[in-house]
Enzyme design. Structure first.
Site, PDB file in Angstrom:
ATOM      1  N   GLY A  50      29.273  31.125  83.863  1.00 55.70           N
ATOM      2  CA  GLY A  50      28.244  30.976  82.833  1.00 55.70           C
ATOM      3  C   GLY A  50      28.544  29.893  81.807  1.00 55.70           C
ATOM      4  O   GLY A  50      27.636  29.365  81.159  1.00 55.70           O
ATOM      5  N   GLY A  61      15.130  37.163  78.938  1.00 56.44           N
ATOM      6  CA  GLY A  61      14.954  35.774  78.506  1.00 56.44           C
ATOM      7  C   GLY A  61      15.697  34.779  79.392  1.00 56.44           C
ATOM      8  O   GLY A  61      15.140  33.758  79.811  1.00 56.44           O
ATOM      9  N   ASP A  69      17.745  25.837  78.615  1.00 55.21           N
ATOM     10  CA  ASP A  69      18.435  26.862  79.412  1.00 55.21           C
ATOM     11  C   ASP A  69      17.995  26.764  80.872  1.00 55.21           C
ATOM     12  O   ASP A  69      18.779  26.987  81.787  1.00 55.21           O
ATOM     13  CB  ASP A  69      18.075  28.277  78.920  1.00 55.21           C
ATOM     14  CG  ASP A  69      18.704  28.596  77.575  1.00 55.21           C
ATOM     15  OD1 ASP A  69      19.793  28.064  77.292  1.00 55.21           O
ATOM     16  OD2 ASP A  69      18.104  29.375  76.819  1.00 55.21           O
ATOM     17  N   MET A 106      29.420  41.712  80.539  1.00 52.46           N
ATOM     18  CA  MET A 106      29.731  40.967  79.307  1.00 52.46           C
ATOM     19  C   MET A 106      30.723  41.760  78.444  1.00 52.46           C
ATOM     20  O   MET A 106      30.671  42.995  78.433  1.00 52.46           O
ATOM     21  CB  MET A 106      28.418  40.757  78.533  1.00 52.46           C
ATOM     22  CG  MET A 106      28.486  39.732  77.433  1.00 52.46           C
ATOM     23  SD  MET A 106      26.912  39.656  76.562  1.00 52.46           S
ATOM     24  CE  MET A 106      25.881  38.791  77.725  1.00 52.46           C
ATOM     25  N   ARG A 143      16.401  46.144  86.438  1.00 50.90           N
ATOM     26  CA  ARG A 143      16.484  47.586  86.165  1.00 50.90           C
ATOM     27  C   ARG A 143      15.103  48.140  85.843  1.00 50.90           C
ATOM     28  O   ARG A 143      14.680  49.157  86.370  1.00 50.90           O
ATOM     29  CB  ARG A 143      17.452  47.800  84.988  1.00 50.90           C
ATOM     30  CG  ARG A 143      17.597  49.227  84.564  1.00 50.90           C
ATOM     31  CD  ARG A 143      18.614  49.349  83.473  1.00 50.90           C
ATOM     32  NE  ARG A 143      18.217  48.625  82.263  1.00 50.90           N
ATOM     33  CZ  ARG A 143      18.937  48.579  81.149  1.00 50.90           C
ATOM     34  NH1 ARG A 143      20.097  49.202  81.102  1.00 50.90           N
ATOM     35  NH2 ARG A 143      18.515  47.913  80.091  1.00 50.90           N
ATOM     36  N   THR A 185      21.601  39.365  84.081  1.00 50.89           N
ATOM     37  CA  THR A 185      21.616  40.550  83.212  1.00 50.89           C
ATOM     38  C   THR A 185      22.844  40.418  82.309  1.00 50.89           C
ATOM     39  O   THR A 185      23.679  39.542  82.503  1.00 50.89           O
ATOM     40  CB  THR A 185      21.744  41.874  84.012  1.00 50.89           C
ATOM     41  OG1 THR A 185      23.089  41.999  84.485  1.00 50.89           O
ATOM     42  CG2 THR A 185      20.780  41.931  85.176  1.00 50.89           C
ATOM     43  N   THR A 189      18.623  30.511  68.712  1.00 52.19           N
ATOM     44  CA  THR A 189      19.123  31.634  69.501  1.00 52.19           C
ATOM     45  C   THR A 189      18.515  32.937  68.994  1.00 52.19           C
ATOM     46  O   THR A 189      17.625  32.916  68.127  1.00 52.19           O
ATOM     47  CB  THR A 189      20.679  31.640  69.529  1.00 52.19           C
ATOM     48  OG1 THR A 189      21.094  32.601  70.496  1.00 52.19           O
ATOM     49  CG2 THR A 189      21.294  31.958  68.179  1.00 52.19           C
ATOM     50  N   LYS A 234      14.000  32.775  69.526  1.00 57.00           N
ATOM     51  CA  LYS A 234      13.604  31.857  70.604  1.00 57.00           C
ATOM     52  C   LYS A 234      12.100  31.874  70.898  1.00 57.00           C
ATOM     53  O   LYS A 234      11.551  30.881  71.368  1.00 57.00           O
ATOM     54  CB  LYS A 234      14.366  32.184  71.891  1.00 57.00           C
ATOM     55  CG  LYS A 234      15.797  31.708  71.895  1.00 57.00           C
ATOM     56  CD  LYS A 234      16.409  31.886  73.279  1.00 57.00           C
ATOM     57  CE  LYS A 234      17.843  31.413  73.278  1.00 57.00           C
ATOM     58  NZ  LYS A 234      18.418  31.370  74.627  1.00 57.00           N
TER      59      LYS A 234
HETATM   60  P1  ATR Z   1      18.763  37.664  77.654  1.00 61.08           P
HETATM   61  O1  ATR Z   1      17.947  36.859  76.686  1.00 61.08           O
HETATM   62  O2  ATR Z   1      20.251  37.431  77.552  1.00 61.08           O
HETATM   63  O3  ATR Z   1      18.258  37.533  79.062  1.00 61.08           O
HETATM   64  P2  ATR Z   1      17.392  40.181  77.430  1.00 61.08           P
HETATM   65  O4  ATR Z   1      16.099  39.440  77.399  1.00 61.08           O
HETATM   66  O5  ATR Z   1      17.619  41.320  76.501  1.00 61.08           O
HETATM   67  O6  ATR Z   1      18.610  39.187  77.191  1.00 61.08           O
HETATM   68  O7  ATR Z   1      17.614  40.682  78.942  1.00 61.08           O
HETATM   69  C1  ATR Z   1      18.708  41.450  79.350  1.00 61.08           C
HETATM   70  C2  ATR Z   1      18.619  41.709  80.856  1.00 61.08           C
HETATM   71  O8  ATR Z   1      19.751  42.461  81.269  1.00 61.08           O
HETATM   72  C3  ATR Z   1      17.382  42.500  81.271  1.00 61.08           C
HETATM   73  O9  ATR Z   1      16.969  42.098  82.565  1.00 61.08           O
HETATM   74  C4  ATR Z   1      17.945  43.932  81.296  1.00 61.08           C
HETATM   75  O10 ATR Z   1      17.221  44.820  82.112  1.00 61.08           O
HETATM   76  P3  ATR Z   1      15.933  45.624  81.515  1.00 61.08           P
HETATM   77  O11 ATR Z   1      14.798  44.654  81.514  1.00 61.08           O
HETATM   78  O12 ATR Z   1      15.744  46.776  82.412  1.00 61.08           O
HETATM   79  O13 ATR Z   1      16.329  46.047  80.099  1.00 61.08           O
HETATM   80  C5  ATR Z   1      19.295  43.666  81.897  1.00 61.08           C
HETATM   81  N1  ATR Z   1      20.262  44.752  81.623  1.00 61.08           N
HETATM   82  C6  ATR Z   1      20.856  45.044  80.426  1.00 61.08           C
HETATM   83  N2  ATR Z   1      21.704  46.095  80.590  1.00 61.08           N
HETATM   84  C7  ATR Z   1      21.648  46.456  81.902  1.00 61.08           C
HETATM   85  C8  ATR Z   1      22.295  47.459  82.696  1.00 61.08           C
HETATM   86  N3  ATR Z   1      23.185  48.312  82.165  1.00 61.08           N
HETATM   87  N4  ATR Z   1      21.973  47.534  84.011  1.00 61.08           N
HETATM   88  C9  ATR Z   1      21.099  46.690  84.571  1.00 61.08           C
HETATM   89  N5  ATR Z   1      20.446  45.709  83.883  1.00 61.08           N
HETATM   90  C10 ATR Z   1      20.714  45.598  82.572  1.00 61.08           C
END
Ligand code: ATR
Length: 285
Positions: free
Chosen positions: A250, A135, A108, A204, A156, A200, A68, A72
């Site tokens: 989830g 990811g 995953d 959470m 985003r 996203t 994790t 990864k």
């Molecule tokens: P994971 O491995 O859980 O997917 P990650 O790779 O950090 O974690 O990805 C988090 C995702 O949530 C990304 O798509 C992020 O958008 P950005 O690429 O623009 O950072 C999205 N995310 C996190 N906070 C957000 C928010 N407040 N609004 C919209 N998207 C968000």
């Protein structure tokens, strides 16, 4: 209850942090229910120690491990072989120590698909809107892209969605596009969407009242799947239920990715219901 003996085999989670993981509860419940002499533990490994930890897996004869955050991607450097899907995704979450060769997989990806199919949702020919391009989104997109009629990825940071979409188009020759995660884009894409997936981190814990989509864009003809499992019912899922949409949580993806890893390590298909009850009790307790 199986007790730990001199022949107990070890599986583990390697990450940093690991103390909030539900994987030990889930895997140990499945080992117990099948009477398998295995145990699953969490091992906190700092990034600087990752190579030594992976070398240790081979020398200690650990049967397999999950990976994790934050390892990864970096763990891939230290493996002997990587499954082609995990290679495409660019991340590994499961490793098996097979005859002293470490082989990496990404469960995953298929885990998300199994969560949907387990709830009776098929993606073939459907329009899927995937929110996020991190990811989790990457892993999910590689199992969705070959099936969906149209895959729209909204993020985003728009450039990441566009890059992921073009990467997937090169691989799958399907209708896939990327765009910004804006209310305008959601308004355009959601009306005829069959499946909406939030990958996203919005919603959470502790920001439980955040929601990535306005409730008035949700409709009863769609399935809404939220990869966030803490809380079990996110605001997105609550609102989706209230408009009559089918929902998939989830936790189901967590269980299915775990079940696939379990099968890779032991060769045995684990009981999904036992794993689900164990993680639900841990989340709610
Ligand atoms: P994971 O491995 O859980 O997917 P990650 O790779 O950090 O974690 O990805 C988090 C995702 O949530 C990304 O798509 C992020 O958008 P950005 O690429 O623009 O950072 C999205 N995310 C996190 N906070 C957000 C928010 N407040 N609004 C919209 N998207 C968000």
């Amino acid at each position: 209850m199986t007790s730990i003996t001199s022949t107990t085999k070890l599986c583990a989670l390697i990450g940093d942090p690991v103390e909030h993981s539900l994987s030990p509860v889930m895997h140990n419940a499945a080992f117990q229910s099948l009477g398998l002499n295995y145990v699953y533990l969490c091992l906190r490994v700092r990034s600087a120690e990752l190579k030594r930890a992976v070398d240790g897996v081979e020398s200690l004869g650990i049967l397999g491990f999950n990976v994790t955050i934050p390892h990864k991607v970096s763990v891939m450097t230290y493996l002997d072989e990587i499954d082609p899907i995990a290679k495409d995704i660019g991340a590994v979450n499961t490793v098996v120590n097979r005859d002293e060769r470490l082989v990496g997989y990404n469960t995953d990806s298929l885990g998300g698909l199994r969560a949907l199919s387990g709830a009776g949702v098929t993606l073939t020919g459907k329009k899927v809107v995937l929110l996020g391009a991190g990811g989790a989104a990457r892993a999910l997109s590689f199992s969705i892209a070959p099936l969906a009629g149209l895959l729209v990825i909204l993020n985003r940071t728009e450039a990441k969605a566009v890059a992921l979409a073009s990467n997937l188009r090169r691989r799958f020759d399907k209708k896939i596009r990327g765009g910004p995660l804006t209310q305008d884009a959601l308004f355009t894409e959601m009306a005829d969407a069959d499946v909406l997936i939030n990958s996203t981190s919005v919603g959470m814990h502790p920001k439980r009242e955040e929601c990535v989509v306005d409730e008035d864009l949700l409709h009863s003809r769609m399935t809404v799947f939220d990869a966030v499992y803490n809380p079990l019912e996110t605001r997105l899922l609550r609102e989706a239920k209230s408009v009559g949409a089918k929902t998939v949580d989830g936790l189901s993806m967590l269980v299915h990715q775990g079940a696939l890893a379990f099968k890779i390590w032991t060769g045995v298909t684990p009981p999904i219901d036992v794993m689900t009850r164990a993680v639900e009790a841990a989340v709610e307790g």
